[in-house]
Design an enzyme around this catalytic site. Structure first.
Site, mmCIF file in Angstrom:
data_model
loop_
_atom_site.group_PDB
_atom_site.id
_atom_site.type_symbol
_atom_site.label_atom_id
_atom_site.label_comp_id
_atom_site.label_asym_id
_atom_site.label_seq_id
_atom_site.Cartn_x
_atom_site.Cartn_y
_atom_site.Cartn_z
ATOM 1 C CE LYS A 10 -4.215 -1.647 0.122
ATOM 2 N NZ LYS A 10 -5.117 -1.695 -1.095
ATOM 3 C CD GLU A 23 -10.198 4.447 0.529
ATOM 4 O OE1 GLU A 23 -10.184 5.448 0.265
ATOM 5 O OE2 GLU A 23 -9.380 3.449 -0.153
ATOM 6 C CB SER A 28 -0.078 -7.807 -1.458
ATOM 7 O OG SER A 28 -1.002 -8.808 -0.844
#
Lengths: 406, 273
Positions: A99, A121, A388
């Protein structure tokens, strides 16, 4: 079927207005049209700006810790007796997931645009933490919207965000999960457009977000190409990545789209099983519609109302998916499959015990599918999994599911 | 001439301002809506906006969000909203009805089926919050064929270019969102509204309704001096919510609010309020 790319026709989607075939676009209320245009122009300008790109590269190297390694999971590969399994270690990034590649990029853009306030969010909290992190570093005010249900099930990440100086606002409307957090962030943005930059965490939202987030995440695929060539002398036969909104998957896939010999597989969350209706797999079991600023596959009822989704992994618990994935599915360039909660748990335990790597529950879906795929391939073939995120954040969820008291 | 265009022309001739109430279809339950629409007309409404409930109302504040949730809990839908309009039409062939909502229920129903059914139900205009003109060409041509007016939103930050575009593509009226924010938010800055309304009027001849932030007779009156129409939504829906299912009380209260706004808009002396 349309072919995404031929030798004479390079892949250059989206078009000027953000369309990937029939998907994507800009479906927002009028008040957001001007700020979205402002963002589109800034993004276009700074992605060509040498100074901006150099600053981004420096931050990715020294702050995030890139390049992330590619690891040959030899024991796991031997165990399944088929293809060689490689892991792209995005779990080793600062904040523990892919991220941050995107939040760094968008925050630098926000700073260039003179915005002083960041909103985001979050579902699992990984994007919220990655946003709070870069906001702290750049000295920007940060407000993170998070569904009340997710606030309860991801308490450690809520604390992390608060420690980083962010205000976490629990969202109590609708199903009180990620989609509602996104609605609330949009409402904040429309109210505070003048000083506020909205950092969307995935390849969804109105154009330019799907393209911009992809471009910031594409560092994963660019590195992977080089590293696989350097380590094995060739490209992998298959890429496997989990898909919620789909940012880690697009980040890995995008630089390989032209390599038509490389198979691309996105793994959605089948939750309790597609047939139960309790899942988060719009590409596998949804249909096209419009939500959160773009046209894409959605999980909805016959009236077009969005249905609550389910997955053991909060990061995959979303009723939509990035519009580029919708296009890659229709065009046949990528394939989309699904993995249940139970299968994901098997993937989680297997990787943890065989390689000493604790994967995030999101990434465990990709691991679980690779475990099915590997035995069907030969030993000289290669699968690259995008790992990830790391699984530390999920230990409470796993303890509850397996009846362990902490 | 569409019912909306005729209505604005008649009001202009009479030097009156259109009063446009908004309620959500099926809030608090489906039986309430048709009597409420008639009560609003009787109390002085010129045009009615009927909200189509949606699971993810991104542009709405908490009041309209909760109205959507109450309606959805009774399985209200786009199709059933059109049924309610059809029932209203049986007893009222004069009052223009605009349905207002989000694009996804229309996508799910299918553009052609929706336009066909809306026309049959007596819908005069459709306002789709999250469908800017850039994405609307397919739906616009269907609307034109069916004689339905597409209503577009304008915002405080709409550029001159966009205002012209909406002026060309819009029919019936344009809806100016008087503040940056969601429905029911904040307080209006009348000077700002005045400035923007003047700019819009220079760029288009379509009638202009103003909404978002119209809470009472006083703001209705103030906005009425600037615009061709005044939209009131959250203030009405709050009354319905406060009545907590007591239909008779809710009907009285929404009619009283509209009547007070009607009185304020029609008062001959601008100092009368």
């Amino acid at each position: 079927m349309t072919t995404v790319q031929t030798a004479t026709e390079p892949y250059n989607l989206p078009d000027e207005r953000g369309h990937f075939g029939p998907y994507g676009g800009v479906f927002v209320a009028e008040t957001l049209m001007e700020p979205i245009e402002e963002l589109r122009l800034a993004y276009q300008r700074y992605m060509q700006d040498e100074e901006f790109v150099a600053e981004l590269d420096r931050d990715l190297q020294h702050y995030v810790g890139r390049p992330s390694p590619i690891y040959h999971a030899e024991r796991l590969s031997r165990h399944f007796g088929g293809a060689q399994i490689f892991l792209k270690r995005e779990d080793l990034n600062h904040t523990g997931a892919h991220k941050v590649n995107n939040t760094i990029g968008q925050a630098l853009l926000a700073k260039r645009m003179g915005k002083t306030r960041i909103i985001a969010e979050t579902g699992a909290g990984q994007h919220g933490v990655a946003t709070a992190t870069v906001a702290a570093r750049l000295g920007l005010e940060c407000v993170v919207y998070m569904g009340e249900v997710d606030v309860a099930r991801q308490a450690p990440n809520v604390l992390r965000m608060r420690l980083l100086g962010a205000t976490v606002v629990p969202v109590t409307s609708g199903s009180k999960t990620l989609k509602d957090a996104l609605n609330e962030a949009m409402r904040d943005w429309v109210t505070n457009v003048d000083n506020t930059f909205y950092i969307i965490g995935t390849v969804a939202g109105p154009h330019p977000y799907p393209a911009m987030v992809r471009d910031f995440q594409a560092v994963i695929g660019r590195e992977s190409r080089e590293q696989m060539m350097a380590q094995t002398g060739r490209l992998p036969d298959a890429l496997v990545a989990c898909v919620g909104g789909g940012s880690n998957a697009i980040g890995l896939f995008y630089p390989f789209i032209g390599d038509t010999a490389v198979k691309m597989v996105g793994v959605e969350a089948a939750g309790d099983g597609i047939e139960t209706g309790r899942h988060s797999a719009p590409l596998s079991a949804g249909r096209p519609g419009v939500l959160h600023g773009n046209r894409t596959y959605l999980i909805e009822d016959d009236d077009g109302e969005i249905i609550e989704t389910h997955s053991i992994s909060a990061g995959l618990d979303y009723p939509g998916v990035g519009p580029e994935h919708a296009w890659l599915k229709d065009s046949g360039r990528a394939q989309y499959v699904s993995i249940t909660d139970t299968e994901a748990m098997e993937g989680f335990h297997t990787l943890t015990r065989m390689e000493g790597i604790i994967p995030a529950l999101e990434s465990s879906h990709a691991v679980a599918y690779a475990m099915k795929l590997a035995p069907t391939l030969s030993k000289d073939q290669q699968i690259l999994i995008n790992l990830s995120g790391r699984g530390d954040k999920d230990i409470n969820t796993i303890a509850v599911r397996e009846g362990i008291s902490l | 001439m569409s019912r909306l265009t005729a209505k604005f022309a008649a009001l202009k001739k009479a030097q009156r301002t259109a009063l446009i109430p908004f309620i959500t279809a099926g809030d608090p339950d489906p039986e309430f809506t048709v009597p409420a629409l008639h009560a609003l007309v009787k109390a002085g409404a010129d045009i009615i906006e009927v909200g189509v409930p949606f699971s993810d109302p991104m542009a709405d504040g908490p009041v309209i969000q909760r109205a959507s949730e109450r309606a959805l809990s009774h399985k209200m839908s786009l199709r059933r909203t059109l049924d309610l309009v059809k029932r209203f039409r049986q007893d009222d062939q004069d009052t223009p009805v605009v349905i207002m909502g989000y694009l996804n229920p229309i996508e799910a129903m299918g553009y052609e089926a929706f336009v066909d059914e809306a026309a049959k139900s007596g819908v005069d205009g459709v306002l789709t919050v999250d469908m800017p003109p850039e994405e609307s060409s397919d739906l616009l041509s269907l609307f034109e064929r069916a004689g339905i007016d597409p209503i577009f939103l304008l915002a405080p930050n709409s550029t001159e270019h966009r205002i012209r575009k909406m002026g060309e593509l819009g029919r019936g009226y344009l809806y100016y969102v008087a503040l940056k924010g969601v429905t029911g938010a904040g307080h209006l800055d009348l000077a700002d509204v005045d400035r923007k309304v003047r700019q819009i009027r220079e760029l288009t001849d379509l009638p202009l309704a103003v909404g978002f932030g119209v809470k009472n007779a006083e703001t209705a009156r103030a906005i009425g001096t600037l615009a061709d129409g005044v939209v009131v939504g959250s203030a009405l829906v709050s009354k319905i919510e406060a009545a907590a299912g007591h239909s008779a009380q809710a009907l009285t209260e929404i009619a009283d609010l509209i009547a007070s706004m009607r009185g304020a808009l029609d008062a001959p002396d601008s100092n009368a309020v």
